[in-house]
Design an enzyme around this catalytic site. Structure first.
Site, short mmCIF file in Angstrom:
data_model
loop_
_atom_site.label_atom_id
_atom_site.label_comp_id
_atom_site.label_asym_id
_atom_site.label_seq_id
_atom_site.Cartn_x
_atom_site.Cartn_y
_atom_site.Cartn_z
N ALA A 57 0.86 -1.18 0.00
CA ALA A 57 0.00 0.00 0.00
C ALA A 57 0.90 1.23 0.00
O ALA A 57 2.05 1.17 0.43
CB ALA A 57 -0.89 -0.02 1.24
N GLY A 72 0.65 -5.02 0.97
CA GLY A 72 -0.55 -5.09 0.14
C GLY A 72 -0.31 -5.74 -1.21
O GLY A 72 -1.23 -6.29 -1.81
N GLU A 130 -0.51 -9.35 -0.53
CA GLU A 130 -1.91 -9.64 -0.22
C GLU A 130 -2.78 -9.61 -1.48
O GLU A 130 -3.70 -10.42 -1.63
CB GLU A 130 -2.41 -8.62 0.81
CG GLU A 130 -1.67 -8.80 2.14
CD GLU A 130 -1.95 -7.67 3.13
OE1 GLU A 130 -1.55 -6.52 2.85
OE2 GLU A 130 -2.57 -7.94 4.17
N GLU A 151 4.84 -5.01 7.06
CA GLU A 151 4.07 -3.99 7.81
C GLU A 151 4.59 -3.78 9.22
O GLU A 151 4.56 -2.65 9.72
CB GLU A 151 2.58 -4.39 7.87
CG GLU A 151 1.83 -4.23 6.56
CD GLU A 151 1.86 -5.48 5.69
OE1 GLU A 151 2.70 -6.38 5.93
OE2 GLU A 151 1.03 -5.55 4.77
C1 HXC Z 1 5.03 4.48 -1.20
C2 HXC Z 1 6.92 3.52 -2.11
C3 HXC Z 1 6.57 2.26 -1.57
C4 HXC Z 1 5.35 2.17 -0.83
C5 HXC Z 1 8.43 2.03 -2.63
N1 HXC Z 1 8.07 3.33 -2.76
N2 HXC Z 1 7.53 1.37 -1.91
N3 HXC Z 1 6.16 4.61 -1.93
N4 HXC Z 1 4.64 3.32 -0.67
N5 HXC Z 1 4.92 1.01 -0.30
C6 HXC Z 1 8.80 4.39 -3.48
C7 HXC Z 1 10.02 4.85 -2.72
O1 HXC Z 1 9.65 5.78 -1.74
C8 HXC Z 1 10.84 5.45 -3.82
O2 HXC Z 1 10.32 6.72 -4.14
C9 HXC Z 1 10.54 4.53 -5.01
O3 HXC Z 1 9.31 3.88 -4.70
C10 HXC Z 1 11.62 3.48 -5.22
O4 HXC Z 1 11.80 2.78 -4.01
P1 HXC Z 1 13.24 2.61 -3.32
O5 HXC Z 1 12.98 2.36 -1.87
O6 HXC Z 1 14.14 3.72 -3.67
O7 HXC Z 1 13.74 1.27 -4.02
P2 HXC Z 1 14.74 0.17 -3.43
O8 HXC Z 1 15.87 0.84 -2.70
O9 HXC Z 1 15.06 -0.74 -4.57
O10 HXC Z 1 13.90 -0.63 -2.33
C11 HXC Z 1 12.80 -1.40 -2.71
C12 HXC Z 1 11.93 -1.81 -1.46
C13 HXC Z 1 11.57 -0.51 -0.68
C14 HXC Z 1 12.71 -2.75 -0.58
C15 HXC Z 1 10.69 -2.51 -1.98
O11 HXC Z 1 11.03 0.45 -1.59
C16 HXC Z 1 10.58 -0.74 0.40
O12 HXC Z 1 10.94 -1.24 1.46
N6 HXC Z 1 9.33 -0.33 0.19
C17 HXC Z 1 8.28 -0.39 1.19
C18 HXC Z 1 7.78 -1.80 1.37
C19 HXC Z 1 6.72 -1.87 2.44
O13 HXC Z 1 6.96 -1.59 3.61
N7 HXC Z 1 5.49 -2.27 2.05
C20 HXC Z 1 4.39 -2.41 2.97
C21 HXC Z 1 3.53 -1.17 2.95
S1 HXC Z 1 2.23 -1.25 4.13
P3 HXC Z 1 11.29 8.01 -4.22
O14 HXC Z 1 10.31 9.11 -4.53
O15 HXC Z 1 11.95 8.12 -2.91
O16 HXC Z 1 12.21 7.69 -5.35
C22 HXC Z 1 1.02 -2.17 3.40
C23 HXC Z 1 -0.23 -2.35 4.21
C24 HXC Z 1 -1.33 -3.00 3.41
O17 HXC Z 1 1.17 -2.64 2.33
C25 HXC Z 1 -2.68 -2.84 4.05
C26 HXC Z 1 -3.22 -1.43 4.01
C27 HXC Z 1 -4.64 -1.28 4.44
#
Ligand code: HXC
Length: 257
Positions: free
Chosen positions: A65, A108, A111, A131
């Site tokens: 998400a 997400g 999921e 998460e």
């Molecule tokens: C918003 C995101 C994002 C996310 C990546 N980006 N994941 N933006 N939400 N979930 C953005 C980064 O901010 C970045 O933007 C660009 O995408 C590239 O990501 P990087 O981090 O620079 O890439 P990398 O170093 O290769 O790392 C990849 C990664 C990392 C390991 C996947 O991006 C990451 O950890 N992402 C978050 C994963 C996460 O925690 N997901 C769970 C979310 S909570 P900029 O602008 O900085 O270039 C969830 C809850 C679901 O899903 C239920 C909700 C109701």
């Protein structure tokens, strides 16, 4: 259908939805989720479509998400669906849906893959529920579907630590049906979708319903569901055609497909 976060296309009886926010690794923001559900619902209502493929980019199926979008939301906003209404409808679609996963399928994103009927993984796929590292827990069904898919203890390790697992581990655990080389993922997903779409649609819908029942019902109830659905299949022309074709040693010409 002027979509901005997805690409929706059809080829014959197969529809493909490509998540397309490369700048955010296909993070699921409200706009993307609305477009995805709108496109999938439209394809589901079209009897000319027999299977749907959902995919992302080489680097990410979806990295979860959209963290930046939900960061400042409160309890009531999230409870009311926040930026992500409509999953219940998505989970009730009749058409088989294949998740073709390359790269990150996190939070997400993992999921969403688990809401699909089949998960096909590129050798580059990485699954996880990170998460917990954000101070939250899975919210699109991960705490329920992951333990059903891979067992309670492995799911607990994934969800409580947030660690990722690669394609091989995911296949061993039963989360993905098959691993294919990354550059063959889309072709393999399309072939799989075409195979499903060539079958009798009423039979496919009944089989998907029964598989869903297996996830949701106690065994005795699920077996009763199957008994009725199985008997009902004998009310379709396609059952007569399928069995006649077998006896006559020819390919079936299903009416509903
Ligand atoms: C918003 C995101 C994002 C996310 C990546 N980006 N994941 N933006 N939400 N979930 C953005 C980064 O901010 C970045 O933007 C660009 O995408 C590239 O990501 P990087 O981090 O620079 O890439 P990398 O170093 O290769 O790392 C990849 C990664 C990392 C390991 C996947 O991006 C990451 O950890 N992402 C978050 C994963 C996460 O925690 N997901 C769970 C979310 S909570 P900029 O602008 O900085 O270039 C969830 C809850 C679901 O899903 C239920 C909700 C109701």
């Amino acid at each position: 259908d002027a979509y901005t976060c997805i690409i929706a296309e059809t080829r014959g009886r197969v529809a493909t939805i490509t998540l397309n926010r490369p700048e955010a690794l296909n993070a699921l923001n409200g706009a993307l989720v609305r477009e995805l559900i709108d496109a999938a619902t439209g394809f589901d209502a079209d009897p000319g479509i027999g299977a749907i493929v959902i995919t992302g980019s080489a680097k990410a199926f979806a990295a979860g998400a959209d963290i930046k979008e939900m960061a400042e939301h409160g309890y009531a906003e999230m409870l009311l669906g926040g930026p992500f209404p409509g999953w219940v409808g998505f989970e009730r679609l009749r058409t088989p849906i294949i998740a073709a996963v390359s790269g990150f399928a996190l939070g997400g994103g993992c999921e969403l893959a688990m809401m699909c009927d089949i998960i096909l993984a590129a050798d580059t796929a990485k699954f996880g529920q990170p998460e917990i590292t954000l101070g939250i827990l899975p919210g699109f069904g991960g705490s329920q579907r992951l333990p059903r898919a891979i067992g309670k203890y492995k799911a607990a390790e994934m969800i409580l630590t947030g660690r990722m697992m690669g394609a091989e581990e995911a296949e061993r655990a039963g989360l993905v049906s098959r691993i294919v080389p990354a550059d063959e993922l889309l072709a393999e997903a399309a072939a799989l979708a075409e195979t499903i779409a060539s079958k009798s649609l009423p039979a496919v819908i009944a089989a998907k319903d029964a598989l869903q029942a297996a996830q949701e019902m106690p065994l005795a109830e699920g077996l009763r569901f199957e008994r009725q659905a199985f008997a009902a299949a004998f009310a379709t022309e396609d059952q007569k055609e399928g069995m006649r074709a077998f006896a006559e040693k020819r390919a079936p010409e299903f009416r509903h497909r």
